[in-house]
Design an enzyme around this catalytic site. Sequence first.
Site, short mmCIF file in Angstrom:
data_model
loop_
_atom_site.label_atom_id
_atom_site.label_comp_id
_atom_site.label_asym_id
_atom_site.label_seq_id
_atom_site.Cartn_x
_atom_site.Cartn_y
_atom_site.Cartn_z
N ASP A 167 -5.90 -5.88 7.13
CA ASP A 167 -7.13 -5.45 7.77
C ASP A 167 -8.20 -5.29 6.70
O ASP A 167 -7.96 -5.62 5.53
CB ASP A 167 -6.92 -4.14 8.56
CG ASP A 167 -6.34 -3.02 7.70
OD1 ASP A 167 -6.40 -3.11 6.45
OD2 ASP A 167 -5.82 -2.04 8.26
N GLU A 206 -9.55 -2.67 5.18
CA GLU A 206 -9.20 -1.76 4.08
C GLU A 206 -8.15 -2.40 3.18
O GLU A 206 -8.26 -2.32 1.95
CB GLU A 206 -8.69 -0.43 4.65
CG GLU A 206 -9.73 0.40 5.36
CD GLU A 206 -10.89 0.82 4.47
OE1 GLU A 206 -10.65 1.18 3.29
OE2 GLU A 206 -12.04 0.77 4.93
N ARG A 236 -2.19 -0.93 13.93
CA ARG A 236 -3.65 -0.84 14.07
C ARG A 236 -4.17 -2.17 14.60
O ARG A 236 -4.34 -3.12 13.85
CB ARG A 236 -4.31 -0.49 12.73
CG ARG A 236 -3.91 0.89 12.22
CD ARG A 236 -4.64 1.29 10.96
NE ARG A 236 -4.19 2.60 10.50
CZ ARG A 236 -3.23 2.81 9.61
NH1 ARG A 236 -2.63 1.77 9.07
NH2 ARG A 236 -2.88 4.03 9.24
N HIS A 243 -4.55 -8.86 14.69
CA HIS A 243 -3.11 -8.60 14.83
C HIS A 243 -2.72 -8.71 16.29
O HIS A 243 -3.54 -8.48 17.18
CB HIS A 243 -2.77 -7.18 14.35
CG HIS A 243 -3.07 -6.95 12.91
ND1 HIS A 243 -2.25 -7.38 11.90
CD2 HIS A 243 -4.12 -6.34 12.31
CE1 HIS A 243 -2.77 -7.05 10.74
NE2 HIS A 243 -3.90 -6.42 10.95
N GLU A 246 0.82 -1.22 0.00
CA GLU A 246 0.00 0.00 0.00
C GLU A 246 0.85 1.26 0.00
O GLU A 246 0.61 2.19 -0.76
CB GLU A 246 -0.91 0.03 1.23
CG GLU A 246 -2.12 -0.86 1.14
CD GLU A 246 -3.02 -0.71 2.36
OE1 GLU A 246 -3.33 0.45 2.72
OE2 GLU A 246 -3.38 -1.73 2.95
N ASP A 277 -2.09 -4.17 3.62
CA ASP A 277 -2.22 -4.36 5.06
C ASP A 277 -3.25 -5.43 5.39
O ASP A 277 -4.25 -5.59 4.68
CB ASP A 277 -2.64 -3.03 5.74
CG ASP A 277 -1.51 -2.01 5.69
OD1 ASP A 277 -0.37 -2.40 5.42
OD2 ASP A 277 -1.80 -0.82 5.91
N TYR A 328 2.56 -4.14 13.31
CA TYR A 328 1.47 -3.35 12.73
C TYR A 328 0.76 -2.55 13.81
O TYR A 328 0.44 -3.06 14.88
CB TYR A 328 0.48 -4.28 12.03
CG TYR A 328 -0.53 -3.57 11.16
CD1 TYR A 328 -0.10 -2.74 10.13
CD2 TYR A 328 -1.89 -3.73 11.35
CE1 TYR A 328 -1.01 -2.09 9.32
CE2 TYR A 328 -2.81 -3.08 10.55
CZ TYR A 328 -2.36 -2.26 9.53
OH TYR A 328 -3.27 -1.61 8.73
#
Length: 715
Positions: A104, A106, A321, A364, A29, A102, A319
């Site tokens: 997640d 998104e 988040r 995560h 990303e 990533d 990570y």
Amino acid sequence: MVKEKTAKKSAGKKKSLQKQEKQILVIVESPGKVKTIEKYLGPSYNVKASMGHLIDLPKSRTAIDVEHNFEPEYITVRGRAKILKELQTDAKKAGKVLLACDNDREGEAIAWHLKNAIIAKSKDVPIERISFNEITPQAVNEAVLNPRTIDETKVAAQKARRVLDRLVGYHLSPLLWKKVKNGLSAGRVQSVALRLICEREKEVESFIPDEYWTLEADFKTGKTIYTAQLVLWNNSKPELKNEAEVKAIIDKISSNECIVSDIRETDKTIRPKAPFTTSQLQQTAANRLGFTSRKTMQVAQQLYEGVNIGSSRVGLITYMRTDSVRIANSALEDVRGWLEKNYPNELPPKAIEYTVGKNAQDAHEAIRPTYTEYTPESIKEHLTKDQLRLYTIIWERFVSSQMNNAKSRTVSVDIKVKADSDEGIFRISGTRLLEKGFYKVVKLLSSKEDNSGSCPLLKPGDKVNVEKFRSEQHFTQGPARYSDASIVRTLEEKGIGRPSTYASIISVLLDRYYVTRSNKQLVPTILGKLINEVLVEHFTLYVDADFTASMENKLDKVEENQISWPEMIREFWNPFKSTVDEVTKTIESYKGTLDEETEHECEKCGKKLMKKLGRFGFFLACSGFPECRNTKSIPLAKCPKCQGDVVARKTKGRGKEFYGCTNYPECDFISHFKPTNQNCPKCNYFMVEKYDKKNGSHKLCINPECDYLHSAEEE
């Protein structure tokens, strides 16, 4: 014939070799990861960045087909077509494509869109999904060796959130344009956060402070002086409402004998805290480092993506988040090995496990350093000041979480003072650490209470003498406005938003000027209060914290494949659309309700200037608009130098606000503190609002030769 066969065979081998030599395309990303991952994978891999979403909903229209299962109409994001075309071209030349977005919702959606876009141009190229929690050689290479398919349920959950937010925003915003002011917008989650901030502001504004006093005394025994506070008066907590009551007590006890009446020792076990989740990191960085939520996430992103440490480049943290405190076994082995070498006496017999919250997605593990051996001290020369400070609290929190408990002892000494029928108790307390435990690695995260202190060396029956009394006036403190840290904590507690959205929720409210920051506190603007008033009155359910939390839970259920996303949206959409239609018909217009005529005249046409509410607060505009378009800032005070108007201004670059005279450059008066609507009773200069840690919010005279000062509680 033999030559022809040999030539064909040789050509076939060459073609096969060329096919094997094709690079593998890895798409991440963020461009910040490219250099780090390229170093790990070597020349056989071509690492490129998508720069986030390349395919999304158009901004110009709702683009949701509400008649056909709420299917979104995706387009290439404006200005991103060139990047997408380059990735499609690179994919066509590649032997394989690895989507490393990533891990997640998104990221999964970005990978899904990229896969479809590549297949549309190159049907034969193999496409696989890889993910990693940390950017280290081991994690990246392990991900490459263990590719997976795209998680369709994560994609569905992201699609549901996107559709939900679009339906709310693109139906509430036009209503606000029509009834309140052009250019306004309302978001599903941001509106709930705005409501929380506005409700807290009402509590702050309605709070009436009460005066109270405290009494301390300095007691001397030998050469040592102890300071103690009056905690009991005639067996009750003293309620000293004014100075006269304090003086009455001092008069009664000032010449009386003081004896140590009681000593109590309390031992306490202090457990280390769990490693950071996103919200805990944002809260701690706000409280300890003064970082905004946005800054915390920006710096954490840099640490995650990779930093040059000498000749190597490494991602320093996992990570950032996450809502989980889970730690990978390999990380536990790493930290325990480091502790065994450096702090063997503080290493527990087995690794400490922390309970994951019931609402945590646990996708995560917790935020932690990728390598424990990279201590803050050992790599500080490679980091910026902000990177070092944030990395330090992450490293300290993680390493300390796997160490032994600390133990402290608090000693409380009561000193009795008798005066005829009255009796008072003054108390001294001191705490010291008996066993430092995990505090041995905690430095930046430590507080005054954590540090080893001294305990009073007294025993029951000791006589002590009063050296002097000290009384102090206080005012009861009302509820505090939300800060970045406290609003994030509240959002997390109420189940509103997710780790990836906390920072953006605050940023959106600030960018729209619904909220401003004042002394690190979030204060709703007049515009923000008006928007909140409209939404709460007419869309009560949809700006309700519990309702919004329930929608977050439904999105989680979509990801867990327990419910269908179109059904979830349909259940929300029908009543919401009915409410919007009804409110549009019945709501009165708020346009111009805050405008008012002033005494000022337009210097261009002579007509009266109107006080109007703009996107960035109130301003003055000519009542002859649109024929006359003259506007100016609202005067806040009279200049003490030339009697011109003092108005708000902003510096170039960072745009920091200050207050200056409109007669500049002839008059160079400026103030860095906002003028109030009050004049000094001593010299008649205007008063300003000032904030400092010692005095809090208070007002003082702008005249440097005047010493007038009074507290914020005075009118």
